[in-house]
Design a protein around this motif. Structure first.
Motif, mmCIF file in Angstrom:
data_model
loop_
_atom_site.group_PDB
_atom_site.id
_atom_site.type_symbol
_atom_site.label_atom_id
_atom_site.label_comp_id
_atom_site.label_asym_id
_atom_site.label_seq_id
_atom_site.Cartn_x
_atom_site.Cartn_y
_atom_site.Cartn_z
ATOM 1 N N LEU A 146 11.083 33.058 -43.130
ATOM 2 C CA LEU A 146 10.193 32.914 -44.293
ATOM 3 C C LEU A 146 9.947 31.449 -44.612
ATOM 4 O O LEU A 146 8.824 31.029 -44.878
ATOM 5 C CB LEU A 146 10.804 33.605 -45.515
ATOM 6 C CG LEU A 146 10.741 35.139 -45.538
ATOM 7 C CD1 LEU A 146 11.460 35.679 -46.760
ATOM 8 C CD2 LEU A 146 9.291 35.609 -45.539
ATOM 9 N N LEU A 147 11.016 30.653 -44.569
ATOM 10 C CA LEU A 147 10.901 29.232 -44.888
ATOM 11 C C LEU A 147 9.931 28.536 -43.944
ATOM 12 O O LEU A 147 9.087 27.744 -44.371
ATOM 13 C CB LEU A 147 12.286 28.574 -44.819
ATOM 14 C CG LEU A 147 12.344 27.102 -45.168
ATOM 15 C CD1 LEU A 147 12.013 26.884 -46.634
ATOM 16 C CD2 LEU A 147 13.730 26.534 -44.867
ATOM 17 N N LEU A 148 10.034 28.875 -42.657
ATOM 18 C CA LEU A 148 9.154 28.260 -41.662
ATOM 19 C C LEU A 148 7.696 28.617 -41.957
ATOM 20 O O LEU A 148 6.816 27.746 -41.921
ATOM 21 C CB LEU A 148 9.555 28.732 -40.260
ATOM 22 C CG LEU A 148 8.866 28.021 -39.096
ATOM 23 C CD1 LEU A 148 9.198 26.535 -39.102
ATOM 24 C CD2 LEU A 148 9.284 28.646 -37.764
ATOM 25 N N PHE A 150 6.449 29.460 -44.881
ATOM 26 C CA PHE A 150 6.052 28.785 -46.118
ATOM 27 C C PHE A 150 5.734 27.313 -45.871
ATOM 28 O O PHE A 150 4.766 26.783 -46.404
ATOM 29 C CB PHE A 150 7.173 28.861 -47.157
ATOM 30 C CG PHE A 150 7.349 30.218 -47.759
ATOM 31 C CD1 PHE A 150 6.376 31.192 -47.591
ATOM 32 C CD2 PHE A 150 8.480 30.520 -48.493
ATOM 33 C CE1 PHE A 150 6.528 32.448 -48.138
ATOM 34 C CE2 PHE A 150 8.644 31.777 -49.052
ATOM 35 C CZ PHE A 150 7.672 32.742 -48.877
ATOM 36 N N VAL A 151 6.587 26.651 -45.087
ATOM 37 C CA VAL A 151 6.421 25.214 -44.900
ATOM 38 C C VAL A 151 5.155 24.926 -44.109
ATOM 39 O O VAL A 151 4.366 24.052 -44.471
ATOM 40 C CB VAL A 151 7.666 24.604 -44.211
ATOM 41 C CG1 VAL A 151 7.389 23.185 -43.763
ATOM 42 C CG2 VAL A 151 8.856 24.641 -45.152
ATOM 43 N N LEU A 152 4.932 25.703 -43.032
ATOM 44 C CA LEU A 152 3.718 25.488 -42.231
ATOM 45 C C LEU A 152 2.486 25.894 -43.028
ATOM 46 O O LEU A 152 1.500 25.170 -43.078
ATOM 47 C CB LEU A 152 3.807 26.275 -40.920
ATOM 48 C CG LEU A 152 4.880 25.747 -39.950
ATOM 49 C CD1 LEU A 152 4.958 26.615 -38.709
ATOM 50 C CD2 LEU A 152 4.614 24.297 -39.567
ATOM 51 N N GLY A 154 2.311 26.035 -46.230
ATOM 52 C CA GLY A 154 2.226 25.126 -47.367
ATOM 53 C C GLY A 154 1.470 23.860 -47.008
ATOM 54 O O GLY A 154 0.647 23.376 -47.783
ATOM 55 N N GLU A 155 1.736 23.343 -45.814
ATOM 56 C CA GLU A 155 1.063 22.126 -45.389
ATOM 57 C C GLU A 155 -0.443 22.370 -45.250
ATOM 58 O O GLU A 155 -1.259 21.548 -45.651
ATOM 59 C CB GLU A 155 1.643 21.638 -44.058
ATOM 60 C CG GLU A 155 1.381 20.172 -43.823
ATOM 61 C CD GLU A 155 2.245 19.636 -42.708
ATOM 62 O OE1 GLU A 155 2.356 20.317 -41.671
ATOM 63 O OE2 GLU A 155 2.802 18.541 -42.863
#
Lengths: 250, 240
Positions: A146-148, A150-152, A154-155
């Motif tokens: 999930l974090l991956l 979100f981060v991608l 998100g960018e």
């Protein structure tokens, strides 16, 4: 088979299981845990080592000292006590996993508590350890996926956001500080008591900020000096309260 | 913010290595648990799959609740550092604060021209330092703990006296918050945003307590920050 026989077989089984638990499982947990935590400690500082010593991005030594003093004094209480507080529920393997992957309070601890109560499995048994490890491992993998995303994502999202929204991020820090301070005011024990507990330090910090701002030589040490003097004030107040304790006993 | 853009790619490489370690550790413990289960038959197959599901579901809620703060973290320190710091130990709000304290220690503001590669490295150092000692703690203490399970419980109960540690952490935390927040008290919209965030925080968390809604509670900081952003930005535009 008589009932006695069944009981003795079960007893023998659990005894064998307990032996495996104590003599094989627990030592293996610590071997895996200690090795991976030591490796992770080195890997965590690797980017800093690379940027400072290979790329030469060296900030002043005094600012590094300030960071060390400031963050150590905030963190040391948590560093020392937090893992021990969660350990009785997470067990050793769960604590190693939790303190490498993070989110202990919000994620790993609820998982462990939930599984152990649903499956009626004590953490000090093989059964409890196995369900806890499986549950925490699963939560770690899902969390990272999930974090991956979100981060991608998100960018990408930041790339398409209109300028006015981007400009509003200027208020993120002040918003964070506001919510942190008021959250502490609102914590356990009631608003009045918490405000009273924090006020002397907040006031001292504000005064020091003005005073230090006038003395250029102190500017890079400002944060460390502030924290140091606040802790000194904390010690004075601690001594005062100890004295009060002693007087009420008398 | 040029410095962060320039270094983001390199940071991703280090992030991948460190997150790899998190996965390796989880797999090693998982293998150990399944091996031990083969030997002892302590847990049934159905129970194993239930444990997998419970773990997976419980990761979803907290992950979403930190999304907004993680987004701010991406804006402030880039995607690589966000992934690296949130994938190990850290929580976004904590990491954001540590980054702020680190830049503050060097007397530099986020987003300013002085925010160079060196200051960014200092921020990464501060964020790493804020959680790495946990690793050392587990290495030193957990093995002896397992040996004295019963005794440690007793000792914890006995320690009834007043301890200095809570005084110290309250003093340090309050001092740093007071010291840091003054940096932002230079413009009216920021000051308003500070109080808006604080009051919304209290309102939402009290509401969550009243409704016994833990999901709302875990979103309270994110909601507070968004309202602060809106309030600050709207005021800036009105005051022109």
């Amino acid at each position: 088979m008589s009932e006695n026989n069944v009981n003795s077989i079960q007893a023998a089984e659990t005894e064998a299981a307990q032996k495996i638990y104590k003599d094989i499982f627990i030592p293996k947990v610590h071997r895996i845990g200690r090795l991976t935590m030591a490796a992770a400690f080195v890997l965590a500082f690797l980017p800093v080592i690379y940027f400072v010593f290979v790329k030469g991005y060296m900030a002043s030594a005094s600012s590094y000292m300030s960071v060390i003093v400031a963050i150590s004094s905030i963190g040391i209480g948590m560093w020392l006590t937090e893992p021990l507080a969660y350990w009785p529920v997470l067990g050793s393997a769960g604590t190693y996993m939790g303190y490498l992957s993070g989110n202990v309070g919000a994620m790993r601890f609820p998982v462990a508590l939930n599984l152990q109560s649903v499956m009626n499995a004590n953490i000090n048994t093989m059964r409890g350890q196995i369900v806890t490890i499986v549950g925490i491992a699963s939560s770690i993998v899902v969390n990272l996926v999930l974090l991956l995303i979100f981060v991608l994502g998100g960018e990408w999202l930041i790339g398409i956001l209109p300028e006015v929204v981007m400009a509003s991020f200027a208020f993120v820090m002040v918003g964070l500080l506001g919510s942190m301070i008021f959250m502490r005011f609102n914590g356990e024990g009631g608003m009045a008591k918490n405000v009273k507990g924090m006020a002397p330090y907040l006031l001292l910090a504000v005064i020091l900020k003005f005073v230090i701002g006038k003395i250029p030589a102190l500017s890079t040490w400002g944060m460390a000096v502030t924290v140091g003097l606040c802790i000194a004030l904390g010690y004075v107040l601690y001594k005062r309260d100890c004295k009060k304790d002693a007087e009420t006993v008398k | 913010m040029e410095a962060i853009k320039n270094m983001n790619g390199t940071v991703w490489v280090f992030a991948a290595i460190l997150i790899g370690m998190v996965i390796v550790q989880a797999l090693l413990f998982l293998r150990l648990a399944l091996n031990m289960n083969k030997k002892t038959n302590a847990v049934s197959k159905e129970e194993i799959s239930q444990a997998v599901k419970t773990g997976a579901v419980s990761a979803i809620g907290p992950a979403f609740s930190t999304l907004t703060i993680a987004l701010s973290l991406i804006v402030m320190v880039g995607s690589g550092v966000t992934f690296m710091r949130c994938g190990v130990i850290g929580a976004p709000a904590w990491e954001l604060m540590m980054a702020q304290f680190s830049a503050g220690a060097a007397g530099v503001e986020f987003g300013s021209a002085e925010f160079t590669e060196s200051i960014f490295t200092l921020c990464i150092f501060g964020m790493t330092l804020a959680s790495a000692p946990y690793f050392i703690n587990t290495i030193i203490t957990l093995k002896p703990l397992d040996k004295v399970v019963a005794k440690s419980a007793e000792a914890a109960q006995k320690g009834g006296g007043r301890s200095f540690v809570p005084y110290m952490s309250n003093a340090a935390m309050s001092g740093l918050l007071g010291y840091s927040v003054l940096d932002y008290f230079t413009a009216v919209p920021s000051i308003i945003a500070f109080f808006v965030s604080g009051f919304v925080m209290i309102f939402v968390s009290n509401l969550a307590k009243k409704l016994k809604n833990n999901t709302l509670g875990s979103f309270s900081m994110a909601i507070a920050m968004i309202t602060a952003m809106i309030a600050g930005q709207v005021l800036t535009m009105i005051m022109g």
